[in-house]
Motif scaffolding. Sequence first.
Motif, PDB file in Angstrom:
ATOM      1  N   PRO A  29       0.836  -1.205   0.000  1.00 52.29           N
ATOM      2  CA  PRO A  29       0.000   0.000   0.000  1.00 52.29           C
ATOM      3  C   PRO A  29       0.871   1.255   0.000  1.00 52.29           C
ATOM      4  CG  PRO A  29      -0.638  -1.529   1.759  1.00 52.29           C
ATOM      5  CD  PRO A  29       0.687  -1.990   1.234  1.00 52.29           C
ATOM      6  N   SER A  30       0.311   2.352  -0.497  1.00 48.98           N
ATOM      7  CA  SER A  30       1.024   3.628  -0.479  1.00 48.98           C
ATOM      8  C   SER A  30       0.014   4.764  -0.348  1.00 48.98           C
ATOM      9  CB  SER A  30       1.860   3.816  -1.748  1.00 48.98           C
ATOM     10  OG  SER A  30       1.016   3.872  -2.888  1.00 48.98           O
ATOM     11  N   VAL A  31       0.488   5.904   0.119  1.00 46.74           N
ATOM     12  CA  VAL A  31      -0.363   7.092   0.192  1.00 46.74           C
ATOM     13  C   VAL A  31      -0.594   7.594  -1.231  1.00 46.74           C
ATOM     14  CG1 VAL A  31      -0.553   9.457   1.036  1.00 46.74           C
ATOM     15  CG2 VAL A  31       0.476   7.690   2.487  1.00 46.74           C
ATOM     16  N   PRO A  32      -1.841   7.768  -1.661  1.00 48.21           N
ATOM     17  CA  PRO A  32      -2.108   8.210  -3.039  1.00 48.21           C
ATOM     18  C   PRO A  32      -1.429   9.543  -3.360  1.00 48.21           C
ATOM     19  CG  PRO A  32      -4.128   7.455  -1.992  1.00 48.21           C
ATOM     20  CD  PRO A  32      -3.083   7.510  -0.911  1.00 48.21           C
ATOM     21  N   THR A  82       2.977  18.057  10.083  1.00 52.19           N
ATOM     22  CA  THR A  82       3.956  17.102  10.632  1.00 52.19           C
ATOM     23  C   THR A  82       3.336  15.725  10.790  1.00 52.19           C
ATOM     24  OG1 THR A  82       5.045  18.912  11.835  1.00 52.19           O
ATOM     25  CG2 THR A  82       5.515  16.660  12.555  1.00 52.19           C
ATOM     26  N   GLY A  83       2.087  15.679  11.260  1.00 52.20           N
ATOM     27  CA  GLY A  83       1.395  14.401  11.407  1.00 52.20           C
ATOM     28  C   GLY A  83       1.129  13.736  10.071  1.00 52.20           C
ATOM     29  N   ARG A  84       0.770  14.532   9.070  1.00 49.46           N
ATOM     30  CA  ARG A  84       0.488  13.980   7.742  1.00 49.46           C
ATOM     31  C   ARG A  84       1.757  13.464   7.079  1.00 49.46           C
ATOM     32  NH1 ARG A  84      -2.914  18.940   5.396  1.00 49.46           N
ATOM     33  NH2 ARG A  84      -3.082  17.703   3.467  1.00 49.46           N
ATOM     34  N   VAL A  85       2.869  14.164   7.286  1.00 46.72           N
ATOM     35  CA  VAL A  85       4.152  13.684   6.743  1.00 46.72           C
ATOM     36  C   VAL A  85       4.534  12.367   7.407  1.00 46.72           C
ATOM     37  CG1 VAL A  85       6.620  14.165   6.576  1.00 46.72           C
ATOM     38  CG2 VAL A  85       4.964  15.983   6.121  1.00 46.72           C
ATOM     39  N   GLN A  86       4.274  12.258   8.706  1.00 44.77           N
ATOM     40  CA  GLN A  86       4.568  11.016   9.410  1.00 44.77           C
ATOM     41  C   GLN A  86       3.743   9.862   8.843  1.00 44.77           C
ATOM     42  OE1 GLN A  86       6.893  10.189  11.522  1.00 44.77           O
ATOM     43  NE2 GLN A  86       6.106   8.107  11.738  1.00 44.77           N
ATOM     44  N   GLN A  87       2.489  10.123   8.514  1.00 47.28           N
ATOM     45  CA  GLN A  87       1.640   9.088   7.913  1.00 47.28           C
ATOM     46  C   GLN A  87       2.196   8.662   6.555  1.00 47.28           C
ATOM     47  OE1 GLN A  87      -2.199  11.030   7.954  1.00 47.28           O
ATOM     48  NE2 GLN A  87      -2.813   9.977   9.822  1.00 47.28           N
ATOM     49  N   VAL A  88       2.655   9.624   5.780  1.00 48.92           N
ATOM     50  CA  VAL A  88       3.245   9.303   4.472  1.00 48.92           C
ATOM     51  C   VAL A  88       4.474   8.415   4.648  1.00 48.92           C
ATOM     52  CG1 VAL A  88       4.422  10.265   2.451  1.00 48.92           C
ATOM     53  CG2 VAL A  88       2.370  11.386   3.342  1.00 48.92           C
ATOM     54  N   SER A  89       5.265   8.689   5.695  1.00 43.87           N
ATOM     55  CA  SER A  89       6.519   7.952   5.901  1.00 43.87           C
ATOM     56  C   SER A  89       6.299   6.466   6.155  1.00 43.87           C
ATOM     57  CB  SER A  89       7.300   8.562   7.065  1.00 43.87           C
ATOM     58  OG  SER A  89       6.677   8.280   8.307  1.00 43.87           O
ATOM     59  N   ILE A  90       5.126   6.084   6.624  1.00 47.70           N
ATOM     60  CA  ILE A  90       4.853   4.673   6.932  1.00 47.70           C
ATOM     61  C   ILE A  90       4.908   3.821   5.667  1.00 47.70           C
ATOM     62  CG2 ILE A  90       3.102   3.062   7.801  1.00 47.70           C
ATOM     63  CD1 ILE A  90       2.161   5.316   9.671  1.00 47.70           C
ATOM     64  N   THR A  91       4.448   4.378   4.557  1.00 51.30           N
ATOM     65  CA  THR A  91       4.417   3.600   3.307  1.00 51.30           C
ATOM     66  C   THR A  91       5.285   4.191   2.207  1.00 51.30           C
ATOM     67  OG1 THR A  91       2.447   4.809   2.553  1.00 51.30           O
ATOM     68  CG2 THR A  91       2.076   2.756   3.766  1.00 51.30           C
ATOM     69  N   ASN A  92       5.649   5.463   2.301  1.00 54.19           N
ATOM     70  CA  ASN A  92       6.402   6.138   1.239  1.00 54.19           C
ATOM     71  C   ASN A  92       7.544   6.928   1.870  1.00 54.19           C
ATOM     72  OD1 ASN A  92       3.334   6.089   0.605  1.00 54.19           O
ATOM     73  ND2 ASN A  92       4.263   6.187  -1.431  1.00 54.19           N
ATOM     74  N   GLY A 127      10.588   7.687   0.853  1.00 49.65           N
ATOM     75  CA  GLY A 127      11.245   8.657  -0.023  1.00 49.65           C
ATOM     76  C   GLY A 127      10.430   9.927  -0.166  1.00 49.65           C
ATOM     77  N   ALA A 128       9.125   9.781  -0.374  1.00 47.08           N
ATOM     78  CA  ALA A 128       8.246  10.950  -0.499  1.00 47.08           C
ATOM     79  C   ALA A 128       8.222  11.741   0.799  1.00 47.08           C
ATOM     80  CB  ALA A 128       6.836  10.505  -0.879  1.00 47.08           C
ATOM     81  N   ALA A 129       8.252  11.039   1.929  1.00 48.47           N
ATOM     82  CA  ALA A 129       8.233  11.710   3.229  1.00 48.47           C
ATOM     83  C   ALA A 129       9.513  12.529   3.432  1.00 48.47           C
ATOM     84  CB  ALA A 129       8.071  10.695   4.351  1.00 48.47           C
ATOM     85  N   GLN A 130      10.661  11.994   3.006  1.00 49.60           N
ATOM     86  CA  GLN A 130      11.915  12.734   3.129  1.00 49.60           C
ATOM     87  C   GLN A 130      11.881  14.014   2.301  1.00 49.60           C
ATOM     88  OE1 GLN A 130      15.041  10.038   2.076  1.00 49.60           O
ATOM     89  NE2 GLN A 130      14.825   8.786   3.916  1.00 49.60           N
ATOM     90  N   ALA A 131      11.313  13.916   1.094  1.00 41.46           N
ATOM     91  CA  ALA A 131      11.200  15.102   0.238  1.00 41.46           C
ATOM     92  C   ALA A 131      10.291  16.145   0.878  1.00 41.46           C
ATOM     93  CB  ALA A 131      10.678  14.699  -1.136  1.00 41.46           C
ATOM     94  N   LEU A 132       9.201  15.695   1.490  1.00 37.97           N
ATOM     95  CA  LEU A 132       8.277  16.616   2.161  1.00 37.97           C
ATOM     96  C   LEU A 132       8.946  17.284   3.367  1.00 37.97           C
ATOM     97  CD1 LEU A 132       5.016  14.464   2.039  1.00 37.97           C
ATOM     98  CD2 LEU A 132       5.423  16.601   0.799  1.00 37.97           C
ATOM     99  N   ARG A 133       9.750  16.523   4.088  1.00 32.83           N
ATOM    100  CA  ARG A 133      10.452  17.104   5.245  1.00 32.83           C
ATOM    101  C   ARG A 133      11.465  18.161   4.789  1.00 32.83           C
ATOM    102  NH1 ARG A 133      10.605  11.425   7.297  1.00 32.83           N
ATOM    103  NH2 ARG A 133       8.993  11.281   8.912  1.00 32.83           N
TER     104      ARG A 133
END
Length: 297
Positions: free
Chosen positions: A234-237, A268-278, A280-286
Amino acid sequence: MTQPVLSLKGLCWKLCTRRADLEQLAADAVHHYHPFVRVTRKKSRRIDNPDERLKRVQRRIDRTLLKKMALPGHLHGGVIGRSALTNASEHLGTHMVVRLDLRDFFPSVTDRQVYAVWVKTLGYSPKVAALLTSLTSYHGRLPQGAPSSSSLANLVLSDADSEIRTAALSAGCTYTRYVDDLIFSGAGSQNLVASVAAALQKAGFRVSRAKIALMRGSELQEVTGLSVNSRRGPSVPRYKRSRVRAAIRSLSDPCAGQHFATALRSITGRVQQVSITNSGAAQALRRQLAAVLERGR
């Protein structure tokens, strides 16, 4: 299955609460709720919101009496060790995913059904069941926002679930449920809609026709907020990740100052949710968030 509680004394011992306190709380339970409406992007939802005193007892009921129940593997909502992620993981890379949503689910669960769970499903004595029903119901229904409600909802739906699961297995489809979201995947899963709706109606529930989603592999297949199109997991759409990027950019707006701290916590919470499945995308968002915060200094 845990041992049924047959006496009020035994209930008080399990909940580490005096009988007088439980009885007083049960008798006055309706006054321990402070409802409010939660508005999200898609809809508004009434939250019954028990106060901390009642919520503390409901947590003990859930943790001590309900969470120890062995539940079938297809249930993922309100079950220890399972989550939206484990639910989505059951439906990866299939040609068809079907999602059904129960209409006004929590308000549709009556206190009679809750009482039946305590007596018939769990084997508690009528006196104990009556007290527990008063502690876990609100105005004759299952309260949305109470810690014990998801576990009770799973048990209330157990009979209908058994029939639905049998139908899904016979059709060669995968079935999972996340509280009031029913998910089916596999070829021909769309053919289950009518029989599933009939089974739920027999149990006293209705499918929200407007929320029936038939998702083919050529389009976004979203299960409990996650894309299941890929067999890898699974991944964040993408549209959700785009919204997080837009939210980060909005922090640069001078008008954001008044609500900056709240917006930053949300992002910050939404980025953390992204990091669970994505990751790389979470690092870019941070990195994007760090750059915006640096410019704002």
